[in-house]
Design a protein around this motif. Sequence first.
Motif, PDB file in Angstrom:
ATOM      1  N   ALA A 279      -1.770  25.735  12.679  1.00 11.45           N
ATOM      2  CA  ALA A 279      -1.268  24.535  13.367  1.00 11.45           C
ATOM      3  C   ALA A 279       0.007  24.849  14.140  1.00 11.45           C
ATOM      4  CB  ALA A 279      -1.018  23.424  12.356  1.00 11.45           C
ATOM      5  N   ALA A 280       0.782  25.814  13.660  1.00  7.40           N
ATOM      6  CA  ALA A 280       2.022  26.184  14.348  1.00  7.40           C
ATOM      7  C   ALA A 280       1.753  26.702  15.757  1.00  7.40           C
ATOM      8  CB  ALA A 280       2.766  27.237  13.528  1.00  7.40           C
ATOM      9  N   THR A 281       0.612  27.358  15.960  1.00  2.00           N
ATOM     10  CA  THR A 281       0.311  27.882  17.299  1.00  2.00           C
ATOM     11  C   THR A 281       0.102  26.742  18.292  1.00  2.00           C
ATOM     12  OG1 THR A 281      -2.096  28.017  16.948  1.00  2.00           O
ATOM     13  CG2 THR A 281      -0.777  29.908  16.271  1.00  2.00           C
ATOM     14  N   TYR A 282      -0.481  25.632  17.818  1.00  2.00           N
ATOM     15  CA  TYR A 282      -0.648  24.460  18.686  1.00  2.00           C
ATOM     16  C   TYR A 282       0.701  23.827  19.017  1.00  2.00           C
ATOM     17  CZ  TYR A 282      -5.744  24.350  18.312  1.00  2.00           C
ATOM     18  OH  TYR A 282      -7.083  24.646  18.415  1.00  2.00           O
ATOM     19  N   VAL A 283       1.571  23.746  18.019  1.00  2.00           N
ATOM     20  CA  VAL A 283       2.914  23.199  18.251  1.00  2.00           C
ATOM     21  C   VAL A 283       3.637  24.031  19.294  1.00  2.00           C
ATOM     22  CG1 VAL A 283       5.182  22.827  17.198  1.00  2.00           C
ATOM     23  CG2 VAL A 283       3.106  22.155  15.958  1.00  2.00           C
ATOM     24  N   ASP A 284       3.545  25.347  19.173  1.00  2.00           N
ATOM     25  CA  ASP A 284       4.194  26.249  20.116  1.00  2.00           C
ATOM     26  C   ASP A 284       3.696  26.006  21.544  1.00  2.00           C
ATOM     27  OD1 ASP A 284       5.665  28.630  21.008  1.00  2.00           O
ATOM     28  OD2 ASP A 284       3.704  29.598  21.108  1.00  2.00           O
ATOM     29  N   LYS A 285       2.381  25.902  21.706  1.00  2.08           N
ATOM     30  CA  LYS A 285       1.819  25.693  23.047  1.00  2.08           C
ATOM     31  C   LYS A 285       2.266  24.357  23.642  1.00  2.08           C
ATOM     32  CE  LYS A 285      -2.293  28.521  22.155  1.00  2.08           C
ATOM     33  NZ  LYS A 285      -3.742  28.515  21.882  1.00  2.08           N
ATOM     34  N   ILE A 286       2.302  23.324  22.803  1.00  2.00           N
ATOM     35  CA  ILE A 286       2.711  22.004  23.288  1.00  2.00           C
ATOM     36  C   ILE A 286       4.186  21.993  23.668  1.00  2.00           C
ATOM     37  CG2 ILE A 286       3.101  19.617  22.521  1.00  2.00           C
ATOM     38  CD1 ILE A 286       0.429  19.907  20.946  1.00  2.00           C
ATOM     39  N   LEU A 287       5.032  22.611  22.863  1.00  2.00           N
ATOM     40  CA  LEU A 287       6.462  22.662  23.176  1.00  2.00           C
ATOM     41  C   LEU A 287       6.723  23.463  24.448  1.00  2.00           C
ATOM     42  CD1 LEU A 287       8.090  23.140  19.636  1.00  2.00           C
ATOM     43  CD2 LEU A 287       7.874  21.040  20.983  1.00  2.00           C
ATOM     44  N   LYS A 288       5.803  24.356  24.792  1.00  2.00           N
ATOM     45  CA  LYS A 288       5.946  25.147  26.021  1.00  2.00           C
ATOM     46  C   LYS A 288       5.277  24.478  27.217  1.00  2.00           C
ATOM     47  CE  LYS A 288       6.527  29.621  23.727  1.00  2.00           C
ATOM     48  NZ  LYS A 288       5.892  30.910  23.343  1.00  2.00           N
ATOM     49  N   GLY A 289       4.808  23.244  27.013  1.00  2.00           N
ATOM     50  CA  GLY A 289       4.309  22.469  28.147  1.00  2.00           C
ATOM     51  C   GLY A 289       2.825  22.184  28.188  1.00  2.00           C
ATOM     52  N   ALA A 290       2.058  22.706  27.242  1.00  3.24           N
ATOM     53  CA  ALA A 290       0.608  22.464  27.263  1.00  3.24           C
ATOM     54  C   ALA A 290       0.319  20.997  26.937  1.00  3.24           C
ATOM     55  CB  ALA A 290      -0.091  23.372  26.257  1.00  3.24           C
ATOM     56  N   ASN A 291      -0.744  20.485  27.519  1.00  3.89           N
ATOM     57  CA  ASN A 291      -1.182  19.112  27.263  1.00  3.89           C
ATOM     58  C   ASN A 291      -2.213  19.140  26.138  1.00  3.89           C
ATOM     59  OD1 ASN A 291      -2.361  16.516  27.351  1.00  3.89           O
ATOM     60  ND2 ASN A 291      -1.899  16.330  29.533  1.00  3.89           N
ATOM     61  N   PRO A 292      -2.001  18.383  25.055  1.00  9.94           N
ATOM     62  CA  PRO A 292      -2.959  18.420  23.939  1.00  9.94           C
ATOM     63  C   PRO A 292      -4.381  18.059  24.349  1.00  9.94           C
ATOM     64  CG  PRO A 292      -1.427  16.572  23.715  1.00  9.94           C
ATOM     65  CD  PRO A 292      -0.893  17.452  24.793  1.00  9.94           C
ATOM     66  N   SER A 293      -4.525  17.244  25.378  1.00 13.63           N
ATOM     67  CA  SER A 293      -5.858  16.841  25.819  1.00 13.63           C
ATOM     68  C   SER A 293      -6.668  18.015  26.355  1.00 13.63           C
ATOM     69  CB  SER A 293      -5.755  15.761  26.896  1.00 13.63           C
ATOM     70  OG  SER A 293      -5.168  16.275  28.074  1.00 13.63           O
ATOM     71  N   ASP A 294      -5.957  19.094  26.756  1.00 19.29           N
ATOM     72  CA  ASP A 294      -6.635  20.259  27.314  1.00 19.29           C
ATOM     73  C   ASP A 294      -6.755  21.426  26.328  1.00 19.29           C
ATOM     74  OD1 ASP A 294      -6.824  18.942  29.780  1.00 19.29           O
ATOM     75  OD2 ASP A 294      -4.819  19.629  30.380  1.00 19.29           O
ATOM     76  N   LEU A 295      -6.211  21.268  25.125  1.00 16.82           N
ATOM     77  CA  LEU A 295      -6.243  22.355  24.144  1.00 16.82           C
ATOM     78  C   LEU A 295      -7.472  22.216  23.249  1.00 16.82           C
ATOM     79  CD1 LEU A 295      -2.497  22.540  22.992  1.00 16.82           C
ATOM     80  CD2 LEU A 295      -3.712  24.139  24.494  1.00 16.82           C
ATOM     81  N   PRO A 296      -8.420  23.141  23.340  1.00 14.38           N
ATOM     82  CA  PRO A 296      -9.634  23.043  22.514  1.00 14.38           C
ATOM     83  C   PRO A 296      -9.317  23.012  21.020  1.00 14.38           C
ATOM     84  CG  PRO A 296      -9.875  24.720  24.218  1.00 14.38           C
ATOM     85  CD  PRO A 296      -8.434  24.325  24.220  1.00 14.38           C
ATOM     86  N   MET A 297     -10.074  22.223  20.288  1.00 15.05           N
ATOM     87  CA  MET A 297      -9.906  22.140  18.847  1.00 15.05           C
ATOM     88  C   MET A 297     -10.667  23.288  18.178  1.00 15.05           C
ATOM     89  SD  MET A 297     -10.077  18.010  18.174  1.00 15.05           S
ATOM     90  CE  MET A 297      -9.082  18.121  16.676  1.00 15.05           C
ATOM     91  N   GLU A 298     -10.001  23.994  17.277  1.00 14.62           N
ATOM     92  CA  GLU A 298     -10.610  25.124  16.585  1.00 14.62           C
ATOM     93  C   GLU A 298     -11.391  24.655  15.361  1.00 14.62           C
ATOM     94  OE1 GLU A 298      -7.807  28.007  15.334  1.00 14.62           O
ATOM     95  OE2 GLU A 298      -6.938  28.318  17.325  1.00 14.62           O
ATOM     96  N   GLN A 299     -12.448  25.389  15.053  1.00 18.56           N
ATOM     97  CA  GLN A 299     -13.120  25.201  13.779  1.00 18.56           C
ATOM     98  C   GLN A 299     -12.749  26.372  12.870  1.00 18.56           C
ATOM     99  OE1 GLN A 299     -17.024  23.357  13.447  1.00 18.56           O
ATOM    100  NE2 GLN A 299     -17.284  23.608  15.649  1.00 18.56           N
ATOM    101  N   PRO A 300     -12.720  26.151  11.558  1.00 17.56           N
ATOM    102  CA  PRO A 300     -12.262  27.199  10.642  1.00 17.56           C
ATOM    103  C   PRO A 300     -13.143  28.441  10.678  1.00 17.56           C
ATOM    104  CG  PRO A 300     -13.257  25.390   9.427  1.00 17.56           C
ATOM    105  CD  PRO A 300     -13.110  24.931  10.832  1.00 17.56           C
ATOM    106  N   MET A 301     -12.494  29.577  10.557  1.00 13.70           N
ATOM    107  CA  MET A 301     -13.195  30.861  10.518  1.00 13.70           C
ATOM    108  C   MET A 301     -13.138  31.476   9.122  1.00 13.70           C
ATOM    109  SD  MET A 301     -14.298  31.124  13.590  1.00 13.70           S
ATOM    110  CE  MET A 301     -14.813  32.832  13.679  1.00 13.70           C
ATOM    111  N   LYS A 302     -12.142  31.073   8.328  1.00 18.18           N
ATOM    112  CA  LYS A 302     -11.963  31.634   6.990  1.00 18.18           C
ATOM    113  C   LYS A 302     -12.320  30.590   5.933  1.00 18.18           C
ATOM    114  CE  LYS A 302      -8.186  34.766   8.305  1.00 18.18           C
ATOM    115  NZ  LYS A 302      -6.771  35.149   8.017  1.00 18.18           N
ATOM    116  N   PHE A 303     -13.110  30.992   4.955  1.00 22.56           N
ATOM    117  CA  PHE A 303     -13.490  30.117   3.845  1.00 22.56           C
ATOM    118  C   PHE A 303     -13.138  30.824   2.538  1.00 22.56           C
ATOM    119  CE2 PHE A 303     -15.944  28.742   7.414  1.00 22.56           C
ATOM    120  CZ  PHE A 303     -16.090  27.374   7.257  1.00 22.56           C
ATOM    121  N   GLU A 304     -12.876  30.031   1.513  1.00 22.65           N
ATOM    122  CA  GLU A 304     -12.488  30.618   0.236  1.00 22.65           C
ATOM    123  C   GLU A 304     -13.205  29.929  -0.922  1.00 22.65           C
ATOM    124  OE1 GLU A 304      -8.297  30.133  -0.341  1.00 22.65           O
ATOM    125  OE2 GLU A 304      -8.347  27.974   0.039  1.00 22.65           O
TER     126      GLU A 304
END
Length: 332
Positions: A279-304
Amino acid sequence: MGYSTVGCLVTLTLSMLVAPLLAVAQPARKVPKIGFLNPSSATAMARQFEAFTQGLRELGYIEGENIAIEQRYAEGRLEQLPALAAELTSLHVDVFVVNVNIVAQAVQQITTTTPIVMTTAQEPVAFGLAKSLARPGGNLTGLAVVPGAEFYGKVLELLKEALPPGARIGVLFNPTSTVHALWLHATQEAARGSGVTLVPAGVRSAEDFAQALAVMQHGNATGFVVLGDALFICCGNNTRINELAVRSGLAAMWDIRSGAEAGGLMSYGATVFDRFRRAATYVDKILKGANPSDLPMEQPMKFELVINLKTAKALGLTIPPHILFQADEVIQ
């Protein structure tokens, strides 16, 4: 002393006088502010919060230096979420970080402009939080959880292997949840493919837990799957469900590790701490000017897979070696 020398002295004197004034006049650099809002408690979310701040540190953000984080917890009082969201909005946070749908919904009641980053957006398109995973289209983005029959097939397989042959399996779900309608359907589809007989039991409030487990027992279930929901997870309800389960001789299978840590037999699902770190990577992109509406939502790759052997012993179950071998963590 020549005019040029005097001029230089005057210029130097003026610069020495003006420089401090210019320094004072310079506006202080704005420190970005994150609103971390959760339906549970600070104690219950301590490790998840640490995973999030670790993700921030990896990107160069240090809390108290170049980033500020305002934390608010509902302590299980879900009706308090809109007020807490309003409080954070009044503090002018630059971005919200939330975990589940009910929290995002509460924030969107207060603001449709402040960006929201989710760690666990459950079926965000079906729920109405996003137009699509590729282009969410609003003020929300983050990590999505969209499990289908394949995922629940794995969940049922793991639980089935731990139970006596031919065992029926219950499903604890919230009948008021749009998300659970989809997940129950996926679980039923998976059950048909694996020859498992399901015994669904709906729960609308914590007062219904004992009755739901009684329904499963009446249906001859010896174990059950818990579909992810804030009602089941927060405020000690996971511990309560697990205690009732052991007392009733039922093995509980969760889709989040805290369920197994709180006394459930097993859990299998997307890695919780990795989601908060990501989630921190999304915060970083938004603080640098990215629009959340254009940021694709990730699905999990790691399961436990987490297995609680203490609970297995209490239930008189022996976990097969090949299941133990698959475990990422075994609680003794």
